[in-house]
Design a protein around this motif. Structure first.
Motif, mmCIF file in Angstrom:
data_model
loop_
_atom_site.group_PDB
_atom_site.id
_atom_site.type_symbol
_atom_site.label_atom_id
_atom_site.label_comp_id
_atom_site.label_asym_id
_atom_site.label_seq_id
_atom_site.Cartn_x
_atom_site.Cartn_y
_atom_site.Cartn_z
ATOM 1 N N CYS A 26 -14.036 9.689 45.572
ATOM 2 C CA CYS A 26 -13.190 10.374 46.567
ATOM 3 C C CYS A 26 -13.357 11.804 46.212
ATOM 4 C CB CYS A 26 -12.045 9.849 46.795
ATOM 5 S SG CYS A 26 -10.652 10.184 45.646
ATOM 6 N N TYR A 31 -7.893 12.799 46.503
ATOM 7 C CA TYR A 31 -7.188 12.141 45.022
ATOM 8 C C TYR A 31 -5.949 12.971 44.783
ATOM 9 C CZ TYR A 31 -5.721 10.744 40.964
ATOM 10 O OH TYR A 31 -4.749 10.386 39.699
ATOM 11 N N VAL A 45 -10.556 2.650 47.923
ATOM 12 C CA VAL A 45 -10.395 3.353 47.079
ATOM 13 C C VAL A 45 -9.523 2.714 45.810
ATOM 14 C CG1 VAL A 45 -9.114 5.441 46.304
ATOM 15 C CG2 VAL A 45 -10.729 5.625 48.202
#
Length: 64
Positions: A26, A31, A45
């Motif tokens: 990502c 994040y 994720v």
């Protein structure tokens, strides 16, 4: 069992935010927002985080 925070998991692996974001696939900015719990973490994720951290049950990861 207490849920593990994203920052705690990342620090256990001794990775920077950038390195961790790359490993879970990502963007860094996303994040960073996940780690501060500003936005919801997509299921894909969460699964990538569990795989990277060798966590069998994704419910052990604090996601909000």
């Amino acid at each position: 069992m207490a849920k593990r925070t994203l920052k705690g998991l990342r620090c256990d692996l001794e990775l920077s935010q950038k390195e961790f974001a790359e490993k879970i696939g990502c963007p860094l900015a996303s994040y960073q927002r996940y780690e501060r719990y500003e936005i919801r973490i997509p299921a894909e994720v969460v699964i990538n985080i569990a795989d990277l951290c060798k966590i069998k049950d994704v419910r052990d990861i604090k996601i909000k």
